[in-house]
Design a protein around this motif. Sequence first.
Motif, short mmCIF file in Angstrom:
data_model
loop_
_atom_site.label_atom_id
_atom_site.label_comp_id
_atom_site.label_asym_id
_atom_site.label_seq_id
_atom_site.Cartn_x
_atom_site.Cartn_y
_atom_site.Cartn_z
N ILE A 49 28.28 25.74 52.36
CA ILE A 49 30.07 25.50 52.22
C ILE A 49 30.21 24.35 53.79
O ILE A 49 29.06 24.98 55.25
N ARG A 50 31.48 23.62 53.73
CA ARG A 50 31.87 22.83 55.34
C ARG A 50 32.82 23.22 54.63
O ARG A 50 33.53 23.25 54.06
N PRO A 51 33.58 22.23 55.43
CA PRO A 51 34.76 21.47 55.78
C PRO A 51 35.10 21.08 54.73
O PRO A 51 34.78 20.18 54.36
N GLY A 52 36.01 21.27 54.18
CA GLY A 52 36.62 20.93 52.64
C GLY A 52 36.59 22.06 51.52
O GLY A 52 36.83 21.33 50.29
N THR A 53 35.36 22.43 51.78
CA THR A 53 35.57 23.24 50.61
C THR A 53 35.78 24.63 50.51
O THR A 53 36.87 24.67 51.62
N THR A 54 36.58 24.94 49.26
CA THR A 54 37.86 25.73 48.68
C THR A 54 36.99 26.61 47.83
O THR A 54 35.79 26.42 47.31
N ILE A 55 37.02 28.43 48.16
CA ILE A 55 35.84 29.25 47.25
C ILE A 55 36.91 29.87 46.82
O ILE A 55 38.12 30.68 47.07
N HIS A 56 36.82 30.47 45.51
CA HIS A 56 37.99 30.78 44.36
C HIS A 56 37.16 32.39 44.56
O HIS A 56 35.75 32.30 44.53
N ILE A 57 37.80 33.78 45.39
CA ILE A 57 37.13 35.20 44.95
C ILE A 57 38.16 35.80 44.59
O ILE A 57 39.07 36.30 44.68
N ASN A 58 37.43 36.49 43.52
CA ASN A 58 38.39 37.53 42.22
C ASN A 58 38.18 38.85 43.24
O ASN A 58 37.16 39.25 43.75
N LYS A 59 39.15 39.66 43.39
CA LYS A 59 39.37 40.76 43.94
C LYS A 59 38.00 42.22 43.13
O LYS A 59 37.84 41.64 41.50
N ASN A 60 37.42 42.55 44.01
CA ASN A 60 36.38 43.12 43.44
C ASN A 60 35.17 42.79 42.96
O ASN A 60 34.38 43.65 42.28
N CYS A 61 35.32 41.44 43.65
CA CYS A 61 33.91 40.07 43.35
C CYS A 61 32.91 41.21 44.83
O CYS A 61 33.73 40.32 45.73
N PHE A 62 31.71 41.30 44.85
CA PHE A 62 30.98 41.72 45.52
C PHE A 62 30.26 39.60 46.35
O PHE A 62 30.63 39.05 45.39
N HIS A 63 30.81 39.68 47.76
CA HIS A 63 30.52 38.39 48.21
C HIS A 63 30.53 38.48 50.25
O HIS A 63 30.78 39.89 50.25
N ARG A 64 29.50 38.02 49.99
CA ARG A 64 29.20 37.61 51.97
C ARG A 64 29.19 36.38 52.35
O ARG A 64 28.91 35.38 51.16
N LEU A 65 29.30 36.32 53.45
CA LEU A 65 28.81 34.71 54.52
C LEU A 65 27.62 35.25 55.10
O LEU A 65 27.10 36.05 55.67
N ILE A 66 27.18 33.88 54.98
CA ILE A 66 26.28 34.14 56.22
C ILE A 66 26.38 32.96 57.24
O ILE A 66 26.46 31.90 56.91
N LYS A 67 25.93 33.22 58.45
CA LYS A 67 26.07 33.09 59.17
C LYS A 67 25.64 31.48 59.18
O LYS A 67 24.92 31.26 58.96
N GLY A 68 25.98 30.27 60.22
CA GLY A 68 25.83 29.15 60.31
C GLY A 68 25.94 28.86 62.06
O GLY A 68 25.16 29.77 62.92
#
Length: 79
Positions: A49-68
């Motif tokens: 992901i980078r500046p300008g990236t948009t992510i749609h996250i549905n409720k109750n959907c498992f996800h995570r960020l990985i540190k940059g």
Amino acid sequence: MMLDNEKIFDLDTPDVEYAWHKDKTTRFMKVIEGLGWKFQYSTEEPKDIRPGTTIHINKNCFHRLIKGNTPLKVRIVEL
């Protein structure tokens, strides 16, 4: 009701903030600043992901960020 807020993930943010989790609301997350970060849904490979990236996250959907490499600043819009 739609809620809009900004959040900053500093490089010293505790790793628990990046653990697998799910949200109680559907949301969009737009990257404003940050380099080297990745986003991952539980059923997919991590994606850069980078500046300008948009992510749609549905409720109750498992996800995570990985540190940059630099702090990550995002705008979150909850639906």
